[in-house]
Design an enzyme around this catalytic site. Structure first.
Site, PDB file in Angstrom:
ATOM      1  N   GLY A  39       0.839  -1.199   0.000  1.00  0.00           N
ATOM      2  CA  GLY A  39       0.000   0.000   0.000  1.00  0.00           C
ATOM      3  C   GLY A  39       0.870   1.243   0.000  1.00  0.00           C
ATOM      4  O   GLY A  39       1.936   1.258   0.625  1.00  0.00           O
ATOM      5  N   TRP A  43      -1.713   6.926   4.476  1.00  0.00           N
ATOM      6  CA  TRP A  43      -1.147   6.292   5.664  1.00  0.00           C
ATOM      7  C   TRP A  43      -0.021   5.327   5.273  1.00  0.00           C
ATOM      8  O   TRP A  43       0.986   5.215   5.970  1.00  0.00           O
ATOM      9  CB  TRP A  43      -2.250   5.590   6.450  1.00  0.00           C
ATOM     10  N   PHE A 115      -9.848  -3.041  -1.175  1.00  0.00           N
ATOM     11  CA  PHE A 115      -8.900  -3.614  -2.129  1.00  0.00           C
ATOM     12  C   PHE A 115      -8.124  -4.811  -1.573  1.00  0.00           C
ATOM     13  O   PHE A 115      -7.386  -5.472  -2.309  1.00  0.00           O
ATOM     14  CB  PHE A 115      -7.888  -2.548  -2.586  1.00  0.00           C
ATOM     15  N   LYS A 138      -8.380  -0.163   8.266  1.00  0.00           N
ATOM     16  CA  LYS A 138      -9.569   0.002   9.092  1.00  0.00           C
ATOM     17  C   LYS A 138     -10.806  -0.316   8.245  1.00  0.00           C
ATOM     18  O   LYS A 138     -11.172   0.475   7.376  1.00  0.00           O
ATOM     19  CB  LYS A 138      -9.624   1.421   9.654  1.00  0.00           C
ATOM     20  N   LYS A 223     -15.139   3.236  14.300  1.00  0.00           N
ATOM     21  CA  LYS A 223     -15.066   4.684  14.560  1.00  0.00           C
ATOM     22  C   LYS A 223     -15.304   5.471  13.273  1.00  0.00           C
ATOM     23  O   LYS A 223     -15.724   6.631  13.319  1.00  0.00           O
ATOM     24  CB  LYS A 223     -13.749   5.059  15.250  1.00  0.00           C
ATOM     25  N   ARG A 287     -10.898  12.455   7.489  1.00  0.00           N
ATOM     26  CA  ARG A 287     -11.470  12.648   6.145  1.00  0.00           C
ATOM     27  C   ARG A 287     -12.949  12.267   6.104  1.00  0.00           C
ATOM     28  O   ARG A 287     -13.739  12.879   5.394  1.00  0.00           O
ATOM     29  CB  ARG A 287     -10.684  11.803   5.125  1.00  0.00           C
ATOM     30  N   ASN A 288     -13.309  11.216   6.878  1.00  0.00           N
ATOM     31  CA  ASN A 288     -14.721  10.812   6.910  1.00  0.00           C
ATOM     32  C   ASN A 288     -15.588  11.950   7.426  1.00  0.00           C
ATOM     33  O   ASN A 288     -16.646  12.248   6.878  1.00  0.00           O
ATOM     34  CB  ASN A 288     -14.884   9.568   7.806  1.00  0.00           C
ATOM     35  N   LYS A 316      -9.258   7.513  -0.225  1.00  0.00           N
ATOM     36  CA  LYS A 316     -10.531   6.796  -0.152  1.00  0.00           C
ATOM     37  C   LYS A 316     -11.162   6.893   1.232  1.00  0.00           C
ATOM     38  O   LYS A 316     -10.477   6.720   2.241  1.00  0.00           O
ATOM     39  CB  LYS A 316     -10.311   5.304  -0.467  1.00  0.00           C
ATOM     40  N   GLN A 318     -13.499   5.343   4.165  1.00  0.00           N
ATOM     41  CA  GLN A 318     -13.840   3.994   4.615  1.00  0.00           C
ATOM     42  C   GLN A 318     -15.210   3.951   5.302  1.00  0.00           C
ATOM     43  O   GLN A 318     -15.848   2.915   5.382  1.00  0.00           O
ATOM     44  CB  GLN A 318     -12.778   3.495   5.611  1.00  0.00           C
TER      45      GLN A 318
HETATM   46  N1  LIG Z   1      -4.885   8.270   6.048  1.00  0.00           N
HETATM   47  C1  LIG Z   1      -4.902   8.170   7.364  1.00  0.00           C
HETATM   48  O1  LIG Z   1      -4.757   9.174   8.097  1.00  0.00           O
HETATM   49  C2  LIG Z   1      -5.088   6.834   8.006  1.00  0.00           C
HETATM   50  C3  LIG Z   1      -4.663   6.653   9.317  1.00  0.00           C
HETATM   51  C4  LIG Z   1      -4.827   5.430   9.926  1.00  0.00           C
HETATM   52  C5  LIG Z   1      -5.394   4.386   9.227  1.00  0.00           C
HETATM   53  N2  LIG Z   1      -5.789   4.570   7.967  1.00  0.00           N
HETATM   54  C6  LIG Z   1      -6.351   3.408   7.271  1.00  0.00           C
HETATM   55  O2  LIG Z   1      -5.340   2.862   6.420  1.00  0.00           O
HETATM   56  C7  LIG Z   1      -5.932   2.299   5.253  1.00  0.00           C
HETATM   57  C8  LIG Z   1      -5.278   2.907   4.019  1.00  0.00           C
HETATM   58  O3  LIG Z   1      -5.511   4.296   4.050  1.00  0.00           O
HETATM   59  P1  LIG Z   1      -4.621   5.319   3.220  1.00  0.00           P
HETATM   60  O4  LIG Z   1      -4.946   6.657   3.788  1.00  0.00           O
HETATM   61  O5  LIG Z   1      -3.188   4.889   3.181  1.00  0.00           O
HETATM   62  O6  LIG Z   1      -5.203   5.142   1.761  1.00  0.00           O
HETATM   63  P2  LIG Z   1      -5.725   6.287   0.765  1.00  0.00           P
HETATM   64  O7  LIG Z   1      -7.028   6.824   1.219  1.00  0.00           O
HETATM   65  O8  LIG Z   1      -4.645   7.247   0.509  1.00  0.00           O
HETATM   66  O9  LIG Z   1      -6.031   5.372  -0.494  1.00  0.00           O
HETATM   67  C9  LIG Z   1      -5.773   5.708  -1.778  1.00  0.00           C
HETATM   68  C10 LIG Z   1      -4.793   4.704  -2.318  1.00  0.00           C
HETATM   69  O10 LIG Z   1      -5.470   3.472  -2.622  1.00  0.00           O
HETATM   70  C11 LIG Z   1      -4.726   2.815  -3.627  1.00  0.00           C
HETATM   71  N3  LIG Z   1      -5.643   2.229  -4.596  1.00  0.00           N
HETATM   72  C12 LIG Z   1      -6.548   2.871  -5.374  1.00  0.00           C
HETATM   73  N4  LIG Z   1      -7.215   1.977  -6.135  1.00  0.00           N
HETATM   74  C13 LIG Z   1      -6.711   0.756  -5.817  1.00  0.00           C
HETATM   75  C14 LIG Z   1      -6.987  -0.562  -6.256  1.00  0.00           C
HETATM   76  N5  LIG Z   1      -7.929  -0.837  -7.174  1.00  0.00           N
HETATM   77  N6  LIG Z   1      -6.276  -1.577  -5.715  1.00  0.00           N
HETATM   78  C15 LIG Z   1      -5.348  -1.343  -4.784  1.00  0.00           C
HETATM   79  N7  LIG Z   1      -5.028  -0.123  -4.321  1.00  0.00           N
HETATM   80  C16 LIG Z   1      -5.713   0.909  -4.843  1.00  0.00           C
HETATM   81  C17 LIG Z   1      -3.835   3.841  -4.268  1.00  0.00           C
HETATM   82  O11 LIG Z   1      -2.498   3.535  -3.902  1.00  0.00           O
HETATM   83  C18 LIG Z   1      -4.213   5.150  -3.627  1.00  0.00           C
HETATM   84  O12 LIG Z   1      -3.083   5.956  -3.370  1.00  0.00           O
HETATM   85  C19 LIG Z   1      -7.442   2.580   5.362  1.00  0.00           C
HETATM   86  O13 LIG Z   1      -8.085   1.456   5.897  1.00  0.00           O
HETATM   87  C20 LIG Z   1      -7.527   3.719   6.365  1.00  0.00           C
HETATM   88  O14 LIG Z   1      -8.741   3.719   7.111  1.00  0.00           O
HETATM   89  C21 LIG Z   1      -5.632   5.753   7.318  1.00  0.00           C
HETATM   90  O1  LIG Z   2      -9.152  10.446   7.802  1.00  0.00           O
HETATM   91  P1  LIG Z   2      -9.991   9.270   8.264  1.00  0.00           P
HETATM   92  O2  LIG Z   2     -11.366   9.666   8.649  1.00  0.00           O
HETATM   93  O3  LIG Z   2      -9.917   8.134   7.284  1.00  0.00           O
HETATM   94  O4  LIG Z   2      -9.294   8.760   9.619  1.00  0.00           O
HETATM   95  C1  LIG Z   2      -7.914   8.586   9.608  1.00  0.00           C
HETATM   96  C2  LIG Z   2      -7.447   7.711  10.748  1.00  0.00           C
HETATM   97  O5  LIG Z   2      -8.133   6.493  10.777  1.00  0.00           O
HETATM   98  C3  LIG Z   2      -7.446   8.393  12.072  1.00  0.00           C
HETATM   99  O6  LIG Z   2      -6.818   7.563  13.021  1.00  0.00           O
END
Ligand SMILES: NC(=O)c1ccc[n+]([C@@H]2O[C@H](COP(=O)([O-])OP(=O)(O)OC[C@H]3O[C@@H](n4cnc5c(N)ncnc54)[C@H](O)[C@@H]3O)[C@@H](O)[C@H]2O)c1
Ligand SMILES: O=P(O)(O)OC[C@H](O)CO
Length: 369
Positions: A39, A43, A115, A138, A223, A287-288, A316, A318
């Site tokens: 990924g 994050w 994904f 998540k 959450k 973001r949500n 994206k 969630q």
């Molecule tokens: N962003 C945060 O602050 C944060 C913090 C903690 C946990 N999380 C969790 O981590 C996970 C990943 O979040 P993120 O913020 O890194 O992702 P993101 O929201 O940045 O996701 C976009 C990414 O998804 C990928 N993508 C798009 N289409 C795809 C496909 N068809 N197949 C595979 N990959 C594809 C691409 O690499 C793109 O950059 C989520 O479950 C999120 O809830 C996010």
């Molecule tokens: O930006 P959100 O709403 O996807 O939340 C990001 C993280 O999960 C916070 O811990």
């Protein structure tokens, strides 16, 4: 060996067990743990930075961290992998980008949850049998058999153990090294949990372990549904008291839902970073929340898909899909009336109710809840 490095080696060796396959070859340079991050989103990129700062520092990890990237062609016409490899990220953190995972024994999953299944299908047969995984994802899937946590999906598809890391972790803040905490959820091997803590822990990212995979993962997953509700409250300009009430009621549903699905879930987990702290940060700055606020301000007239594309530019949400997945479980099990907040969030997101229904739902609360 420089004194600082020697001290680090001693510190690491003291915490290592002597009879565990995961560790017993660590003194052999050819068998240092190799990490691959699956990924490269918001994050994923920041978590990779945390990880790589530790693999460079700790001798029991191979310096190089590999990253599986979902290939995209950028508006400039360049491939995403080419851009990442060209930037100083690689120079600073020794990243390489391969899909061949056979020599990695620590796999970090961090993609949007929708994904994960497709990615796992592509990884079958490409990974080591003794690999350990951790999910930072998540979310959950709903199968014919019932709900399936993402860590379980990874374990089942790949035949490997999967821990989780969740917490109050807005990636943009961790990227600039602002202090935060996280929780590793593990099943039964404390040494594996300690190894994951070592991989992520920095002075500004404090990681603790809890023996409650499902509890930790459900906190991180659910959450996001409450954050959508908090965003509606913001969009309706209902104020802080209403938002706090929504967060409290949301936390109550998170706990009740988790314990109904998995009676082993511990109360204490809700007081870890993955619990109340993640709920707070997400409802304040996630973001949500942000996209749900825009949805409510537009009176539900612009779809979540449209707002997500416009406001998050490739990242994206969630929460909307998780609300739908949770609703499916609630409907199937006859629990809808027990979870008025969760069910109302889904009904608003799917256009069945207006955003204002979020503050009317409390009338539906069963008094014995
Ligand atoms: N962003 C945060 O602050 C944060 C913090 C903690 C946990 N999380 C969790 O981590 C996970 C990943 O979040 P993120 O913020 O890194 O992702 P993101 O929201 O940045 O996701 C976009 C990414 O998804 C990928 N993508 C798009 N289409 C795809 C496909 N068809 N197949 C595979 N990959 C594809 C691409 O690499 C793109 O950059 C989520 O479950 C999120 O809830 C996010
Ligand atoms: O930006 P959100 O709403 O996807 O939340 C990001 C993280 O999960 C916070 O811990």
């Amino acid at each position: 060996m420089a004194p600082a490095l020697e001290a680090q080696v001693q510190q690491e060796e003291q915490s290592l067990p002597h009879n565990n396959n995961f560790y017993n070859t660590l003194n052999d340079a050819t068998h240092r743990s190799k990490v691959t991050v699956i990924g490269s989103g918001n994050w994923g990129s920041v978590a990779s930075k945390l990880i790589a700062s530790n693999t460079l520092r700790l001798p029991s990890f191979h310096d190089e961290v590999r990253m599986w990237v979902y290939e995209e062609t950028l508006p400039s016409g360049e491939k995403l992998t080419d851009v990442i490899n060209r930037t100083n990220v690689r120079e600073l953190y020794s990243f390489h980008f391969f899909v061949e995972l056979r020599d990695s024994n620590m796999l970090v999953f961090v993609t949007p949850h929708q994904f994960v299944e497709g990615i796992c299908k592509r990884l079958v047969g490409k990974i080591r049998e003794d690999a350990e995984a951790i999910s930072l994802v998540k979310g959950m899937e709903v199968k014919m058999e019932g709900p399936c946590m993402i860590s379980t999906l990874i374990s089942q598809q790949l035949g490997i153990n999967c821990s989780v890391l969740m917490g109050a972790n807005i990636a943009n803040e961790i990227a600039v090294e602002k202090f935060s905490e996280a929780t590793v959820g593990y099943r039964n091997n404390r040494e594996v949990a300690e190894r994951w803590v070592q991989l992520f822990y920095t002075p500004y990212f404090i990681v603790t372990a809890a023996q409650d995979v499902e509890g930790v993962e459900l906190c991180g997953t659910l959450k996001n549904v409450v954050a959508i509700a908090a965003g509606f409250v913001d969009g309706l300009e209902m104020g802080n008291n209403t938002k706090a009430a929504i967060m409290r009621l949301g936390l109550r549903e998170m706990k009740a839902f988790s314990k109904l699905l998995f009676p082993s879930v511990k109360d204490s987990t809700f007081f870890e970073s993955c619990g109340v702290a993640d709920l707070i940060t997400t409802c304040l700055g996630g973001r949500n929340r942000k996209v749900a606020e825009a949805y409510a301000r537009n009176g539900g007239k612009r779809s979540f898909d449209e707002l997500e594309a416009e406001m998050l530019q490739g990242q994206k949400l969630q929460g909307v899909s998780t609300a739908s997945e949770v609703y499916e479980v609630l409907s199937h099990r006859g629990w809808l009336e027990l979870f008025p907040l969760f069910s109302t969030v889904h009904e608003i997101c799917s256009g069945l109710l207006p955003p204002s229904a979020i503050v009317e739902y409390s009338e539906k609360l069963p008094r014995s809840f």
